[in-house]
Design a protein around this motif. Structure first.
Motif, PDB file in Angstrom:
ATOM      1  N   THR A 145      20.340 116.927   4.885  1.00  0.00           N
ATOM      2  CA  THR A 145      20.153 117.457   3.535  1.00  0.00           C
ATOM      3  C   THR A 145      19.330 118.738   3.588  1.00  0.00           C
ATOM      4  OG1 THR A 145      18.204 116.031   3.262  1.00  0.00           O
ATOM      5  CG2 THR A 145      20.328 115.205   2.428  1.00  0.00           C
ATOM      6  N   ALA A 146      18.362 118.762   4.487  1.00  0.00           N
ATOM      7  CA  ALA A 146      17.528 119.945   4.692  1.00  0.00           C
ATOM      8  C   ALA A 146      16.852 119.808   6.046  1.00  0.00           C
ATOM      9  CB  ALA A 146      16.492 120.079   3.584  1.00  0.00           C
ATOM     10  N   LEU A 147      16.489 120.944   6.624  1.00  0.00           N
ATOM     11  CA  LEU A 147      15.817 120.949   7.923  1.00  0.00           C
ATOM     12  C   LEU A 147      14.510 121.726   7.833  1.00  0.00           C
ATOM     13  CD1 LEU A 147      18.789 121.669  10.388  1.00  0.00           C
ATOM     14  CD2 LEU A 147      17.700 119.461   9.903  1.00  0.00           C
ATOM     15  N   SER A 148      13.501 121.198   8.513  1.00  0.00           N
ATOM     16  CA  SER A 148      12.217 121.896   8.562  1.00  0.00           C
ATOM     17  C   SER A 148      12.268 122.967   9.646  1.00  0.00           C
ATOM     18  CB  SER A 148      11.095 120.911   8.873  1.00  0.00           C
ATOM     19  OG  SER A 148      11.235 120.408  10.201  1.00  0.00           O
ATOM     20  N   LEU A 149      11.281 123.840   9.637  1.00  0.00           N
ATOM     21  CA  LEU A 149      11.202 124.884  10.652  1.00  0.00           C
ATOM     22  C   LEU A 149      11.065 124.266  12.042  1.00  0.00           C
ATOM     23  CD1 LEU A 149      11.086 127.911  11.193  1.00  0.00           C
ATOM     24  CD2 LEU A 149       8.608 127.830  10.811  1.00  0.00           C
ATOM     25  N   VAL A 150      10.296 123.196  12.147  1.00  0.00           N
ATOM     26  CA  VAL A 150      10.120 122.515  13.436  1.00  0.00           C
ATOM     27  C   VAL A 150      11.449 121.967  13.944  1.00  0.00           C
ATOM     28  CG1 VAL A 150       9.029 120.555  14.606  1.00  0.00           C
ATOM     29  CG2 VAL A 150       7.687 121.973  13.017  1.00  0.00           C
ATOM     30  N   GLU A 151      12.213 121.351  13.056  1.00  0.00           N
ATOM     31  CA  GLU A 151      13.516 120.805  13.455  1.00  0.00           C
ATOM     32  C   GLU A 151      14.466 121.907  13.907  1.00  0.00           C
ATOM     33  OE1 GLU A 151      14.085 116.811  10.745  1.00  0.00           O
ATOM     34  OE2 GLU A 151      14.116 118.771   9.718  1.00  0.00           O
ATOM     35  N   ALA A 194      11.067 124.123  -2.045  1.00  0.00           N
ATOM     36  CA  ALA A 194       9.654 124.245  -2.400  1.00  0.00           C
ATOM     37  C   ALA A 194       8.731 123.698  -1.306  1.00  0.00           C
ATOM     38  CB  ALA A 194       9.378 123.517  -3.716  1.00  0.00           C
ATOM     39  N   ASP A 195       9.232 122.702  -0.538  1.00  0.00           N
ATOM     40  CA  ASP A 195       8.385 122.118   0.514  1.00  0.00           C
ATOM     41  C   ASP A 195       8.510 122.867   1.840  1.00  0.00           C
ATOM     42  OD1 ASP A 195      10.900 121.409   1.337  1.00  0.00           O
ATOM     43  OD2 ASP A 195      10.560 119.241   1.285  1.00  0.00           O
ATOM     44  N   GLY A 196       9.255 123.998   1.838  1.00  0.00           N
ATOM     45  CA  GLY A 196       9.357 124.805   3.047  1.00  0.00           C
ATOM     46  C   GLY A 196      10.553 124.498   3.905  1.00  0.00           C
ATOM     47  N   ARG A 197      11.283 123.432   3.586  1.00  0.00           N
ATOM     48  CA  ARG A 197      12.483 123.114   4.361  1.00  0.00           C
ATOM     49  C   ARG A 197      13.641 123.999   3.909  1.00  0.00           C
ATOM     50  NH1 ARG A 197      13.998 117.156   3.897  1.00  0.00           N
ATOM     51  NH2 ARG A 197      13.464 117.544   1.709  1.00  0.00           N
ATOM     52  N   TYR A 198      14.688 124.014   4.738  1.00  0.00           N
ATOM     53  CA  TYR A 198      15.847 124.849   4.455  1.00  0.00           C
ATOM     54  C   TYR A 198      17.098 123.987   4.294  1.00  0.00           C
ATOM     55  CZ  TYR A 198      12.810 128.561   6.264  1.00  0.00           C
ATOM     56  OH  TYR A 198      11.759 129.425   6.481  1.00  0.00           O
ATOM     57  N   GLN A 199      17.961 124.398   3.361  1.00  0.00           N
ATOM     58  CA  GLN A 199      19.241 123.720   3.199  1.00  0.00           C
ATOM     59  C   GLN A 199      20.349 124.750   3.021  1.00  0.00           C
ATOM     60  OE1 GLN A 199      18.977 122.816  -1.634  1.00  0.00           O
ATOM     61  NE2 GLN A 199      19.135 121.138  -0.175  1.00  0.00           N
ATOM     62  N   LEU A 200      21.576 124.338   3.363  1.00  0.00           N
ATOM     63  CA  LEU A 200      22.714 125.241   3.202  1.00  0.00           C
ATOM     64  C   LEU A 200      22.951 125.517   1.727  1.00  0.00           C
ATOM     65  CD1 LEU A 200      25.166 123.706   5.833  1.00  0.00           C
ATOM     66  CD2 LEU A 200      23.696 125.711   6.086  1.00  0.00           C
ATOM     67  N   ALA A 201      23.384 126.738   1.423  1.00  0.00           N
ATOM     68  CA  ALA A 201      23.538 127.163   0.033  1.00  0.00           C
ATOM     69  C   ALA A 201      25.000 127.429  -0.330  1.00  0.00           C
ATOM     70  CB  ALA A 201      22.677 128.399  -0.218  1.00  0.00           C
ATOM     71  N   SER A 202      25.217 127.998  -1.509  1.00  0.00           N
ATOM     72  CA  SER A 202      26.544 128.066  -2.123  1.00  0.00           C
ATOM     73  C   SER A 202      27.542 128.923  -1.360  1.00  0.00           C
ATOM     74  CB  SER A 202      26.417 128.608  -3.548  1.00  0.00           C
ATOM     75  OG  SER A 202      25.805 129.885  -3.540  1.00  0.00           O
ATOM     76  N   GLU A 203      27.085 129.927  -0.620  1.00  0.00           N
ATOM     77  CA  GLU A 203      28.032 130.780   0.098  1.00  0.00           C
ATOM     78  C   GLU A 203      28.780 129.990   1.168  1.00  0.00           C
ATOM     79  OE1 GLU A 203      30.115 134.324   1.016  1.00  0.00           O
ATOM     80  OE2 GLU A 203      29.035 133.554  -0.729  1.00  0.00           O
ATOM     81  N   VAL A 204      28.128 128.987   1.741  1.00  0.00           N
ATOM     82  CA  VAL A 204      28.803 128.124   2.718  1.00  0.00           C
ATOM     83  C   VAL A 204      29.922 127.344   2.033  1.00  0.00           C
ATOM     84  CG1 VAL A 204      28.517 126.198   4.316  1.00  0.00           C
ATOM     85  CG2 VAL A 204      26.731 127.939   4.130  1.00  0.00           C
ATOM     86  N   MET A 205      29.651 126.873   0.822  1.00  0.00           N
ATOM     87  CA  MET A 205      30.664 126.149   0.063  1.00  0.00           C
ATOM     88  C   MET A 205      31.832 127.064  -0.291  1.00  0.00           C
ATOM     89  SD  MET A 205      28.273 123.921  -2.517  1.00  0.00           S
ATOM     90  CE  MET A 205      29.701 123.242  -3.353  1.00  0.00           C
TER      91      MET A 205
END
Length: 238
Positions: free
Chosen positions: A31-37, A66-77
């Motif tokens: 769902t989302a990945l942290s910088l460490v991951e 908001a918590d600093g993690r990253y998730q794929l956005a609409s351009e991928v869709m």
């Protein structure tokens, strides 16, 4: 309430291979990945990933939560929708190309407009040893070849055609072709259905003998793509 972290003040400049390394780090179920991951999965250092993420976020591929993690956005869709649409189009087009190649004995193709060029998107070659040497993905100019004429035709002109566009020697002095524009569910131009071959075989007389079969294949393809002609269109085509 989770406190939003400040965004890194860096410029998003990175090589394509590193960008793709980050994007492909996302897997099914994430769902989302942290910088460490992301560091663990890519082998890249944090500062590099942060710069990449700025570029990806600017282009709509990544959203920083908001918590600093990253998730794929609409351009991928959006790109996935383009990819799926292309796959769906292939399923509609290829059976008709096989039919046209079998019935005509010549090469059958589907062309699309690509900027100032026309591109051969799908193709079924003639069984003859002497045939046009062209492959899917090849580009040709928007000249007076039949496929280019079909791709330039306004909707009201294209839908009212009484005979396919025909050309010989337009791009290649030894080649002839006939083409029809193909429209989709929203009356949008999807591409051009094309039969091509050497001028010695695909003469105007032979092209005329293929007319009814070619029109039926084009109408069948458009019906498959969801096209429905209005009553006015049907009158114009008579």
């Amino acid at each position: 309430m989770v406190k939003a972290r400040p965004r890194p003040a860096v410029n998003g400049v990175a090589s394509a291979d590193r960008v793709l390394t980050v994007l492909t780090a996302f897997q099914i179920g994430d769902t989302a990945l942290s910088l460490v991951e992301l560091v663990e999965r890519t082998g890249l250092i944090k500062s590099t990933i942060m710069r990449l993420m700025v570029s990806l976020e600017n282009y709509g591929f990544i959203t920083r939560m908001a918590d600093g993690r990253y998730q794929l956005a609409s351009e991928v869709m959006r790109l996935n929708a383009v990819y799926q649409e292309a796959l769906d189009l292939e399923k509609h087009v290829m059976p008709r190309l096989h039919h046209l190649a079998e019935q005509s004995g010549e090469t059958a193709s589907f062309y699309v407009r690509h900027g100032a060029y026309r591109m051969c998107q799908y193709r079924v070659n003639s069984s003859h040893r002497l045939r046009m040497n062209l492959q899917p993905g090849d580009m040709r100019p928007m000249d007076e070849a039949a496929s280019a004429q079909a791709l330039r035709a306004p909707y009201q002109v294209g839908i009212a055609l009484q005979k396919p566009y025909y050309s010989k020697g337009a791009t290649d002095p030894h080649a002839a072709s006939l083409a029809l524009p193909i429209y989709g569910a929203q009356q949008e131009l999807m591409g051009a259905l094309v039969i091509s071959g050497p001028v010695s075989r695909l003469t105007e007389e032979y092209a005329e003998s293929l007319r009814d079969m070619f029109f039926e294949a084009a109408r069948d393809l458009m019906r498959s793509l969801g096209f429905k002609a209005s009553s006015a269109d049907q009158q114009a085509a008579r």
